[in-house]
Scaffold this active site. Structure first.
Site, PDB file in Angstrom:
ATOM      1  N   ASP A  65      44.207 113.515  41.905  1.00 47.66           N
ATOM      2  CA  ASP A  65      44.059 112.126  42.340  1.00 47.66           C
ATOM      3  C   ASP A  65      45.359 111.707  43.004  1.00 47.66           C
ATOM      4  O   ASP A  65      46.395 111.569  42.335  1.00 47.66           O
ATOM      5  CB  ASP A  65      43.750 111.243  41.125  1.00 47.66           C
ATOM      6  CG  ASP A  65      43.464 109.801  41.531  1.00 47.66           C
ATOM      7  OD1 ASP A  65      43.781 109.424  42.686  1.00 47.66           O
ATOM      8  OD2 ASP A  65      42.927 109.059  40.697  1.00 47.66           O
ATOM      9  N   TYR A 117      44.419  97.192  53.959  1.00 47.58           N
ATOM     10  CA  TYR A 117      44.004  98.444  54.608  1.00 47.58           C
ATOM     11  C   TYR A 117      44.647  98.560  55.995  1.00 47.58           C
ATOM     12  O   TYR A 117      45.271  99.568  56.326  1.00 47.58           O
ATOM     13  CB  TYR A 117      42.480  98.506  54.714  1.00 47.58           C
ATOM     14  CG  TYR A 117      41.988  99.738  55.437  1.00 47.58           C
ATOM     15  CD1 TYR A 117      41.898 100.957  54.775  1.00 47.58           C
ATOM     16  CD2 TYR A 117      41.643  99.695  56.792  1.00 47.58           C
ATOM     17  CE1 TYR A 117      41.455 102.095  55.443  1.00 47.58           C
ATOM     18  CE2 TYR A 117      41.209 100.824  57.465  1.00 47.58           C
ATOM     19  CZ  TYR A 117      41.118 102.025  56.781  1.00 47.58           C
ATOM     20  OH  TYR A 117      40.700 103.162  57.449  1.00 47.58           O
TER      21      TYR A 117
HETATM   22  N1  LIG Z   1      34.790 106.066  58.084  1.00 48.26           N
HETATM   23  C1  LIG Z   1      35.387 105.143  58.813  1.00 48.26           C
HETATM   24  O1  LIG Z   1      34.741 104.232  59.357  1.00 48.26           O
HETATM   25  C2  LIG Z   1      36.877 105.216  59.046  1.00 48.26           C
HETATM   26  C3  LIG Z   1      37.436 104.434  60.069  1.00 48.26           C
HETATM   27  C4  LIG Z   1      38.806 104.496  60.299  1.00 48.26           C
HETATM   28  C5  LIG Z   1      39.597 105.326  59.537  1.00 48.26           C
HETATM   29  N2  LIG Z   1      39.033 106.091  58.537  1.00 48.26           N
HETATM   30  C6  LIG Z   1      39.925 106.932  57.729  1.00 48.26           C
HETATM   31  O2  LIG Z   1      39.427 108.250  57.715  1.00 48.26           O
HETATM   32  C7  LIG Z   1      39.903 108.910  56.526  1.00 48.26           C
HETATM   33  C8  LIG Z   1      38.742 109.666  55.883  1.00 48.26           C
HETATM   34  O3  LIG Z   1      37.764 108.739  55.449  1.00 48.26           O
HETATM   35  P1  LIG Z   1      36.195 109.045  55.513  1.00 48.26           P
HETATM   36  O4  LIG Z   1      35.602 108.053  56.431  1.00 48.26           O
HETATM   37  O5  LIG Z   1      35.942 110.472  55.758  1.00 48.26           O
HETATM   38  O6  LIG Z   1      35.782 108.593  54.033  1.00 48.26           O
HETATM   39  P2  LIG Z   1      35.016 109.352  52.850  1.00 48.26           P
HETATM   40  O7  LIG Z   1      33.765 109.992  53.340  1.00 48.26           O
HETATM   41  O8  LIG Z   1      34.905 108.349  51.771  1.00 48.26           O
HETATM   42  O9  LIG Z   1      36.034 110.514  52.431  1.00 48.26           O
HETATM   43  C9  LIG Z   1      37.257 110.233  51.805  1.00 48.26           C
HETATM   44  C10 LIG Z   1      37.848 111.502  51.214  1.00 48.26           C
HETATM   45  O10 LIG Z   1      39.112 111.166  50.609  1.00 48.26           O
HETATM   46  C11 LIG Z   1      39.119 111.623  49.272  1.00 48.26           C
HETATM   47  N3  LIG Z   1      39.882 110.700  48.444  1.00 48.26           N
HETATM   48  C12 LIG Z   1      39.715 109.356  48.340  1.00 48.26           C
HETATM   49  N4  LIG Z   1      40.573 108.846  47.442  1.00 48.26           N
HETATM   50  C13 LIG Z   1      41.307 109.895  46.967  1.00 48.26           C
HETATM   51  C14 LIG Z   1      42.322 110.020  45.999  1.00 48.26           C
HETATM   52  N5  LIG Z   1      42.776 108.959  45.318  1.00 48.26           N
HETATM   53  N6  LIG Z   1      42.845 111.237  45.757  1.00 48.26           N
HETATM   54  C15 LIG Z   1      42.373 112.327  46.425  1.00 48.26           C
HETATM   55  N7  LIG Z   1      41.414 112.273  47.340  1.00 48.26           N
HETATM   56  C16 LIG Z   1      40.867 111.070  47.613  1.00 48.26           C
HETATM   57  C17 LIG Z   1      37.640 111.700  48.846  1.00 48.26           C
HETATM   58  O11 LIG Z   1      37.405 112.724  47.895  1.00 48.26           O
HETATM   59  P3  LIG Z   1      37.233 112.525  46.317  1.00 48.26           P
HETATM   60  O12 LIG Z   1      36.438 111.275  46.116  1.00 48.26           O
HETATM   61  O13 LIG Z   1      36.578 113.784  45.855  1.00 48.26           O
HETATM   62  O14 LIG Z   1      38.622 112.418  45.836  1.00 48.26           O
HETATM   63  C18 LIG Z   1      36.969 112.134  50.156  1.00 48.26           C
HETATM   64  O15 LIG Z   1      37.013 113.520  50.288  1.00 48.26           O
HETATM   65  C19 LIG Z   1      40.523 107.822  55.654  1.00 48.26           C
HETATM   66  O16 LIG Z   1      41.925 107.881  55.759  1.00 48.26           O
HETATM   67  C20 LIG Z   1      40.008 106.527  56.266  1.00 48.26           C
HETATM   68  O17 LIG Z   1      40.881 105.454  56.057  1.00 48.26           O
HETATM   69  C21 LIG Z   1      37.692 106.049  58.284  1.00 48.26           C
END
Ligand SMILES: NC(=O)c1ccc[n+]([C@@H]2O[C@H](COP(=O)([O-])OP(=O)(O)OC[C@H]3O[C@@H](n4cnc5c(N)ncnc54)[C@H](OP(=O)(O)O)[C@@H]3O)[C@@H](O)[C@H]2O)c1
Length: 256
Positions: free
Chosen positions: A59, A151
Site C-alpha cells: 500500500d 487531486y
Molecule cells: N481514469 C481517469 O479518468 C484518469 C484521468 C487522469 C489521470 N488519471 C491518473 O491515472 C492513474 C491511473 O489511474 P486509473 O484511471 O488507471 O485508475 P484505476 O483503474 O483505479 O487504477 C489505479 C491503480 O492504482 C493502484 N493503487 C491505488 N491506490 C494505491 C495504493 N495506495 N497503493 C498501491 N497501489 C494503489 C490500484 O491497485 P490496487 O487497488 O490493487 O492497489 C490500481 O492498480 C492515476 O494516477 C490517476 O490519477 C486517471
C-alpha cells in the site's frame, strides 16, 4: 530488454502499461495493493509474453512503502531502467465535505511516493547512462479544479516536478515524461463516484489508447504529453483563459 517498474498495475492505465511493456518484451516489476490480482496478472503476462514478472504487493499510502520497494529491488538484484509512477486515485466533492484521510493518502501516493521512487531509481539510471521515467499527471494539472481541489493540486505538483527534472537531466541519457490523461474508462471514476458527471460523459478515452500515447512519448524522451485531441484543446484553452473563466467551466463539468 529493459526492466520496467510500474505502480498501480492491477487495473486501468497501469494494467494497459504492463501489457504494452510485456508485449514489447521487457521484464516487469508490478506494484499494487491487491496480492491476488497481482499474482493473476503475473501468471497471465508471463505465459502470454515469456517475460519475467516480479510482484510487490504494498500500500503506497502507508509509511515505509518506498523502503519496502527498495528492499525488494535489492533482494531481487533489480536495476530498474524504466519507472512508471502511475498509481493514483481521487477524492471529489466540496472540500468541506471530502475525507481528509483520503486527501492525505493522495498527497502521500501522488507526491511523496512518486518523488521518493524517482530519488531511489534515478541515480542508477544516470550511472548506466540510460533511463526513462514516466509520471502520470492529469489534465487537471493545468487548471484549478473546484470539487477536486486536492487531486488537481497533487497533479500540478507531478507536472511541475517532471518538467523541472526533465531540464536537469538533459545530457544524462535519462528522460522524464509527464503523461496527462483526461477522463479515461477505468475504475478511477466509479471509485471516486464521478462516473455520471459531465466530465465522464462528454469524452472518455480507453486506457489502452492512453497507455499507448504515453509509451510512445516516453520512448521518444518527450517532456510531457496530453492524451487525445479533446484533452489537448482543453489544456490549450486553460492556458489562454483566465482562472475566473476556466474555474466555473471545470466546476460545471463535475455536475451530474
Ligand atoms: N481514469 C481517469 O479518468 C484518469 C484521468 C487522469 C489521470 N488519471 C491518473 O491515472 C492513474 C491511473 O489511474 P486509473 O484511471 O488507471 O485508475 P484505476 O483503474 O483505479 O487504477 C489505479 C491503480 O492504482 C493502484 N493503487 C491505488 N491506490 C494505491 C495504493 N495506495 N497503493 C498501491 N497501489 C494503489 C490500484 O491497485 P490496487 O487497488 O490493487 O492497489 C490500481 O492498480 C492515476 O494516477 C490517476 O490519477 C486517471
Amino acid at each position: 530488454m529493459d526492466t520496467v517498474l510500474i505502480t498501480g498495475t492491477t487495473s486501468g492505465i497501469g494494467a494497459a502499461f504492463a501489457e504494452k511493456f510485456a508485449r514489447e518484451r521487457n521484464n516487469l516489476v508490478l506494484v499494487s495493493r491487491s496480492k491476488a490480482k497481482l499474482q493473476r496478472q503475473q501468471a497471465e503476462l508471463q505465459s502470454c509474453y515469456q517475460v519475467s514478472v516480479e510482484c510487490i504487493s504494498c500500500d503506497l499510502a502507508e509509511n515505509g512503502a518506498t523502503e519496502l520497494i527498495a528492499d525488494k529491488a535489492r533482494e531481487l538484484g533489480l536495476s530498474v531502467d524504466v519507472l512508471i509512477n502511475n498509481a493514483g486515485f481521487n477524492e471529489t466533492g466540496y472540500f468541506t465535505d471530502t475525507r481528509l484521510s483520503e486527501e492525505l493518502d493522495m498527497i502521500q501516493v501522488h507526491i511523496k511516493v512518486l518523488t521518493a521512487l524517482t530519488k531511489l531509481f534515478l541515480p542508477g539510471m544516470i550511472e548506466r547512462g540510460y533511463g526513462r521515467i514516466l509520471n502520470v499527471g492529469s489534465t487537471g494539472a493545468y487548471m484549478p479544479c473546484p470539487c477536486d481541489t486536492v487531486y488537481a493540486a497533487t497533479k500540478a505538483y507531478v507536472l511541475s516536478f517532471s518538467n523541472g527534472l526533465y531540464q536537469e537531466l538533459k545530457g544524462t541519457g535519462v528522460t522524464v515524461t509527464c503523461l496527462c490523461p483526461g477522463a479515461t474508462k477505468t475504475l478511477f471514476a466509479s471509485k471516486a463516484n464521478i462516473e455520471n458527471t459531465l466530465l465522464f460523459k462528454l469524452f472518455v478515452m480507453q486506457p489502452e489508447d492512453v497507455a499507448s500515447i504515453g509509451y510512445k512519448s516516453l520512448m521518444k524522451g518527450r517532456r510531457s504529453t496530453t492524451a487525445g485531441l479533446y484533452n489537448k484543446l482543453l489544456v490549450f484553452f486553460s492556458k489562454l483563459l483566465p482562472i475566473s473563466v476556466i474555474s466555473p467551466i471545470v466546476q460545471w463539468m463535475f455536475k451530474e
